[in-house]
Design a protein around this motif. Structure first.
Motif, PDB file in Angstrom:
ATOM      1  N   GLU A  77       0.796  -8.136  10.965  1.00  0.00           N
ATOM      2  CA  GLU A  77       1.219  -6.764  11.238  1.00  0.00           C
ATOM      3  C   GLU A  77       0.166  -5.817  10.676  1.00  0.00           C
ATOM      4  O   GLU A  77      -0.664  -6.204   9.844  1.00  0.00           O
ATOM      5  CB  GLU A  77       2.570  -6.477  10.597  1.00  0.00           C
ATOM      6  CG  GLU A  77       3.708  -7.312  11.152  1.00  0.00           C
ATOM      7  CD  GLU A  77       5.019  -6.944  10.488  1.00  0.00           C
ATOM      8  OE1 GLU A  77       5.698  -6.035  10.996  1.00  0.00           O
ATOM      9  OE2 GLU A  77       5.342  -7.552   9.451  1.00  0.00           O
ATOM     10  N   PHE A  78       0.242  -4.568  11.113  1.00  0.00           N
ATOM     11  CA  PHE A  78      -0.796  -3.608  10.760  1.00  0.00           C
ATOM     12  C   PHE A  78      -0.168  -2.238  10.510  1.00  0.00           C
ATOM     13  O   PHE A  78       0.597  -1.741  11.336  1.00  0.00           O
ATOM     14  CB  PHE A  78      -1.830  -3.513  11.891  1.00  0.00           C
ATOM     15  CG  PHE A  78      -2.464  -4.835  12.231  1.00  0.00           C
ATOM     16  CD1 PHE A  78      -3.663  -5.213  11.665  1.00  0.00           C
ATOM     17  CD2 PHE A  78      -1.830  -5.714  13.109  1.00  0.00           C
ATOM     18  CE1 PHE A  78      -4.236  -6.441  11.969  1.00  0.00           C
ATOM     19  CE2 PHE A  78      -2.404  -6.944  13.423  1.00  0.00           C
ATOM     20  CZ  PHE A  78      -3.607  -7.303  12.847  1.00  0.00           C
ATOM     21  N   VAL A  79      -0.512  -1.647   9.359  1.00  0.00           N
ATOM     22  CA  VAL A  79      -0.037  -0.307   9.007  1.00  0.00           C
ATOM     23  C   VAL A  79      -1.235   0.639   9.024  1.00  0.00           C
ATOM     24  O   VAL A  79      -2.244   0.378   8.349  1.00  0.00           O
ATOM     25  CB  VAL A  79       0.623  -0.296   7.614  1.00  0.00           C
ATOM     26  CG1 VAL A  79       0.993   1.134   7.206  1.00  0.00           C
ATOM     27  CG2 VAL A  79       1.860  -1.186   7.602  1.00  0.00           C
ATOM     28  N   PRO A  80      -1.182   1.742   9.793  1.00  0.00           N
ATOM     29  CA  PRO A  80      -2.318   2.671   9.838  1.00  0.00           C
ATOM     30  C   PRO A  80      -2.652   3.205   8.446  1.00  0.00           C
ATOM     31  O   PRO A  80      -1.761   3.508   7.650  1.00  0.00           O
ATOM     32  CB  PRO A  80      -1.817   3.797  10.754  1.00  0.00           C
ATOM     33  CG  PRO A  80      -0.742   3.172  11.581  1.00  0.00           C
ATOM     34  CD  PRO A  80      -0.086   2.159  10.693  1.00  0.00           C
ATOM     35  N   VAL A 107      -6.741   0.558  -1.645  1.00  0.00           N
ATOM     36  CA  VAL A 107      -6.586   1.427  -2.816  1.00  0.00           C
ATOM     37  C   VAL A 107      -7.904   2.146  -3.097  1.00  0.00           C
ATOM     38  O   VAL A 107      -8.972   1.537  -3.109  1.00  0.00           O
ATOM     39  CB  VAL A 107      -6.152   0.611  -4.050  1.00  0.00           C
ATOM     40  CG1 VAL A 107      -6.063   1.505  -5.279  1.00  0.00           C
ATOM     41  CG2 VAL A 107      -4.808  -0.058  -3.791  1.00  0.00           C
ATOM     42  N   ARG A 108      -7.805   3.453  -3.327  1.00  0.00           N
ATOM     43  CA  ARG A 108      -8.991   4.265  -3.588  1.00  0.00           C
ATOM     44  C   ARG A 108      -9.004   4.752  -5.037  1.00  0.00           C
ATOM     45  O   ARG A 108      -7.975   4.779  -5.704  1.00  0.00           O
ATOM     46  CB  ARG A 108      -9.008   5.477  -2.654  1.00  0.00           C
ATOM     47  CG  ARG A 108      -9.262   5.147  -1.193  1.00  0.00           C
ATOM     48  CD  ARG A 108      -8.976   6.338  -0.299  1.00  0.00           C
ATOM     49  NE  ARG A 108      -7.551   6.478  -0.039  1.00  0.00           N
ATOM     50  CZ  ARG A 108      -6.968   7.591   0.405  1.00  0.00           C
ATOM     51  NH1 ARG A 108      -7.699   8.674   0.603  1.00  0.00           N
ATOM     52  NH2 ARG A 108      -5.675   7.631   0.621  1.00  0.00           N
ATOM     53  N   LEU A 109     -10.184   5.134  -5.507  1.00  0.00           N
ATOM     54  CA  LEU A 109     -10.308   5.753  -6.830  1.00  0.00           C
ATOM     55  C   LEU A 109      -9.968   7.229  -6.671  1.00  0.00           C
ATOM     56  O   LEU A 109     -10.672   7.963  -5.976  1.00  0.00           O
ATOM     57  CB  LEU A 109     -11.734   5.592  -7.357  1.00  0.00           C
ATOM     58  CG  LEU A 109     -11.980   6.124  -8.776  1.00  0.00           C
ATOM     59  CD1 LEU A 109     -11.232   5.289  -9.800  1.00  0.00           C
ATOM     60  CD2 LEU A 109     -13.473   6.127  -9.093  1.00  0.00           C
ATOM     61  N   ASP A 148      -1.179   6.076   0.819  1.00  0.00           N
ATOM     62  CA  ASP A 148      -1.868   7.013  -0.065  1.00  0.00           C
ATOM     63  C   ASP A 148      -2.963   6.299  -0.858  1.00  0.00           C
ATOM     64  O   ASP A 148      -3.173   5.085  -0.725  1.00  0.00           O
ATOM     65  CB  ASP A 148      -0.880   7.742  -0.981  1.00  0.00           C
ATOM     66  CG  ASP A 148      -0.235   6.841  -2.035  1.00  0.00           C
ATOM     67  OD1 ASP A 148      -0.705   5.700  -2.250  1.00  0.00           O
ATOM     68  OD2 ASP A 148       0.749   7.283  -2.659  1.00  0.00           O
ATOM     69  N   ALA A 149      -3.664   7.059  -1.705  1.00  0.00           N
ATOM     70  CA  ALA A 149      -4.822   6.521  -2.421  1.00  0.00           C
ATOM     71  C   ALA A 149      -4.455   5.382  -3.358  1.00  0.00           C
ATOM     72  O   ALA A 149      -5.269   4.498  -3.624  1.00  0.00           O
ATOM     73  CB  ALA A 149      -5.508   7.641  -3.209  1.00  0.00           C
ATOM     74  N   GLY A 188      -2.290   3.114  -2.698  1.00  0.00           N
ATOM     75  CA  GLY A 188      -1.822   1.979  -1.914  1.00  0.00           C
ATOM     76  C   GLY A 188      -0.341   2.027  -1.593  1.00  0.00           C
ATOM     77  O   GLY A 188       0.207   1.056  -1.066  1.00  0.00           O
ATOM     78  N   ARG A 189       0.325   3.146  -1.887  1.00  0.00           N
ATOM     79  CA  ARG A 189       1.759   3.278  -1.598  1.00  0.00           C
ATOM     80  C   ARG A 189       1.964   3.723  -0.156  1.00  0.00           C
ATOM     81  O   ARG A 189       1.256   4.605   0.339  1.00  0.00           O
ATOM     82  CB  ARG A 189       2.414   4.277  -2.554  1.00  0.00           C
ATOM     83  CG  ARG A 189       2.426   3.833  -4.012  1.00  0.00           C
ATOM     84  CD  ARG A 189       3.187   4.837  -4.861  1.00  0.00           C
ATOM     85  NE  ARG A 189       2.513   6.129  -4.865  1.00  0.00           N
ATOM     86  CZ  ARG A 189       1.738   6.564  -5.845  1.00  0.00           C
ATOM     87  NH1 ARG A 189       1.527   5.797  -6.904  1.00  0.00           N
ATOM     88  NH2 ARG A 189       1.167   7.752  -5.782  1.00  0.00           N
ATOM     89  N   PHE A 190       2.971   3.130   0.485  1.00  0.00           N
ATOM     90  CA  PHE A 190       3.258   3.453   1.874  1.00  0.00           C
ATOM     91  C   PHE A 190       4.106   4.718   1.961  1.00  0.00           C
ATOM     92  O   PHE A 190       4.993   4.948   1.126  1.00  0.00           O
ATOM     93  CB  PHE A 190       3.991   2.289   2.545  1.00  0.00           C
ATOM     94  CG  PHE A 190       3.143   1.057   2.694  1.00  0.00           C
ATOM     95  CD1 PHE A 190       2.399   0.847   3.837  1.00  0.00           C
ATOM     96  CD2 PHE A 190       3.063   0.122   1.672  1.00  0.00           C
ATOM     97  CE1 PHE A 190       1.600  -0.273   3.972  1.00  0.00           C
ATOM     98  CE2 PHE A 190       2.271  -0.998   1.789  1.00  0.00           C
ATOM     99  CZ  PHE A 190       1.533  -1.195   2.946  1.00  0.00           C
ATOM    100  N   ALA A 191       3.826   5.528   2.979  1.00  0.00           N
ATOM    101  CA  ALA A 191       4.611   6.740   3.202  1.00  0.00           C
ATOM    102  C   ALA A 191       6.059   6.370   3.519  1.00  0.00           C
ATOM    103  O   ALA A 191       6.359   5.240   3.922  1.00  0.00           O
ATOM    104  CB  ALA A 191       4.003   7.547   4.347  1.00  0.00           C
TER     105      ALA A 191
END
Length: 516
Positions: free
Chosen positions: A307-310, A374-376, A315-316, A318-321
């Motif tokens: 599966e694929f989540v856009p 995940v982003r800094l 969010d930065a 790694g949490r899903f909206a």
């Protein structure tokens, strides 16, 4: 209907049918979905029933289903009928979390290995010798001994693959697998350097028979340094693998390591570089065409329903909206980026890999791997790891004529002081380098990130953080700082740059320059 979509639809139906009666499927109410003939309705029901979770949270949710609370993940997997009929074949570690593994996932790996051999032969690369897997120690002696013997043992991924493929391949019964090393000949426990020594012994005995080397680029570089240190001189790969034809790298980007890999491969100009990304979650993505880099085929007819989540819905951190979207192969758009989610016959449901891919084609499903989701972002930088590696690759290209390159990088920040802290390991002693060169590298890195990362650019220009402090440390510092943790992110997400400070504490010298 494209074959990719048809295979994935059939696989989800098989997964639902095979899970009937197990506790996880009963808890999620998946048994009723098997009656839907319309796949879109079935998939909508699956999305409502199965949440997307990281591996650690997934295992915690399984533990809550058992009457005895407080069990460790490995103990949880000993329960019969929890994630599949009967018990998993084994448990293996993924980022420190024990996860269930079934025979189908191992067969997928063996299938890709043989498919790579066949495709390489078709493209004129005569791969008739062995595959050699150079990998880190996956299960220490202490990990493997806890609670042993267990019906569902804790074993390394490569150990399991070696056991599964030890004889003739189940899908090619006339063909015997050619791969090294054999897990039974490797030690359990000990240091990373003792592990490398065992790998070195296998190569000294069998290196001439190896045609394909499969490894993580950082592992290969550190192994090469270890061998050279033991010999008291630089040892190129041609001395260990004189007939090497293919280097298969298990990583999404080699821009940072490309220069050093080139030194290791000196004298082997015929070696072809390809990507083969796999992990214990069961993900398999490999480069079928040796001439087209960054184009990976994902297996759609194996044991994995993807599966694929856009990325726009994550969010930065790694949490899903709250209302994140969720697609399967038949709903993807070429050119878009998604986080990959896995569901497997091993018992994984809705587990996020944390890996971003850009879809290039849908049938077959081919992607470009883009690194961690995940982003800094502690200071609003919004930095993606792939953007950092692209920036460092450009810097190394610019430094090519000066006999210098950046070997490692760790980006962090001290949030209370609004101070970014970056640590770069370079290939030469600092006292041999002119301050102007190091200062130019610091400023170039800031300029590259300002160009590539909109969040970084806007936050810096709005004075959300101070000019970054860039620390340079000599070769070997990162290995000394992370001797027991060979694989780490390029980002330090701690609020006080604790990992960056750990690297600086391990350095026998360092120099700092402001990036602006």
């Amino acid at each position: 209907m494209p074959a990719t979509v048809s295979h994935q639809q059939s696989l989800l139906r098989s997964l639902l049918k095979g899970g009937v009666g197990c506790s996880l499927f009963n808890q999620l109410g998946l048994g009723r979905l098997g009656g839907f003939k319309d796949f879109d309705i079935l998939y909508q029901g699956f999305c409502r029933a199965v949440p997307v979770q990281g591996p650690r949270v997934f295992m915690e949710s399984l533990a809550k289903m058992l009457p005895q609370q407080g069990l460790a993940p490995l103990q949880v997997l000993q329960s019969s009928g929890l994630v599949s009929k009967g018990k998993p074949l084994a448990a293996t570690l993924w980022r420190g979390v024990p996860l269930p593994v079934g025979p189908a996932a191992l067969r997928d790996h063996l299938f890709v290995e043989e498919d790579l051999r066949r495709k390489l032969m078709m493209q004129g690369v005569p791969v008739r010798g062995s595959f050699f897997y150079l990998y880190e120690q996956e299960v220490s002696k202490l990990d493997a001994a806890v609670g042993q013997p267990l019906p569902v043992p804790l074993r390394g991924w490569h150990d399991l693959v070696d056991t599964m493929g030890g004889g003739r391949l189940s899908f090619l019964p006339w063909k015997k697998r050619q791969s090294l090393p054999h897990a039974a000949s490797l030690p359990r426990g000990g240091s990373r350097w003792q592990w490398f020594n065992a790998m070195h012994d296998v190569l000294k005995a069998n290196g001439k028979d190896v045609d394909v080397l499969v490894c993580n680029p950082r592992t290969l570089i550190d192994f090469g340094l270890y061998v050279s240190q033991q010999a008291g001189r630089f040892v190129a790969l041609r001395e260990l693998l004189p007939n090497l034809k293919v280097l298969a790298l298990n990583h999404y980007d080699i821009g940072l390591q490309r220069t050093e890999l080139g030194y290791l491969l000196h004298g082997l100009p015929q070696v072809r570089w390809i990507q083969w990304m796999y992990n214990p979650l069961g993900v398999q993505a490999w480069q079928e065409d040796v001439n087209i880099r960054q184009r990976l085929t994902m297996r759609m007819d194996g044991q994995m329903f993807y599966e694929f989540v856009p990325v726009q819905d994550i969010d930065a951190a790694g949490r899903f909206a709250r209302s994140y979207r969720r697609f399967y192969a038949g709903q993807l758009e070429p050119g878009q980026e998604y986080c990959v989610i896995v569901n497997s016959l091993s018992g994984l449901l809705g587990v996020s890999t944390g890996m971003v891919v850009r879809v290039m084609s849908v049938d077959p499903l081919q992607v470009v791997a883009k690194g961690p989701v995940v982003r800094l972002n502690g200071l609003g930088e919004g930095l993606r790891e792939d953007a950092l590696l692209e920036a460092l690759a450009n810097i190394n290209s610019a430094l090519n004529g000066q006999g210098l390159f950046v070997r490692e990088a760790l980006m962090g920040h001290h949030i209370a002081d609004r101070q970014p802290m970056w640590v770069l390991e370079v290939s030469r002693p600092l006292n041999e380098l002119a301050p102007a060169v190091l200062e130019s590298v610091a400023k170039r890195l800031h300029a590259e990130l300002d160009l590539r990362a909109e969040g970084y650019r806007s936050s810096y220009r709005s004075a959300a953080f101070r000019p970054p402090q860039v620390y340079f440390v000599p070769m070997g510092t990162f290995a000394a700082a992370f001797a027991s943790v060979p694989e780490f992110s390029q980002f330090d997400h701690s609020p006080d740059a604790s990992l960056c400070r750990k690297v600086l504490a391990a350095a026998w010298e360092n120099q700092m320059y402001e990036a602006v």
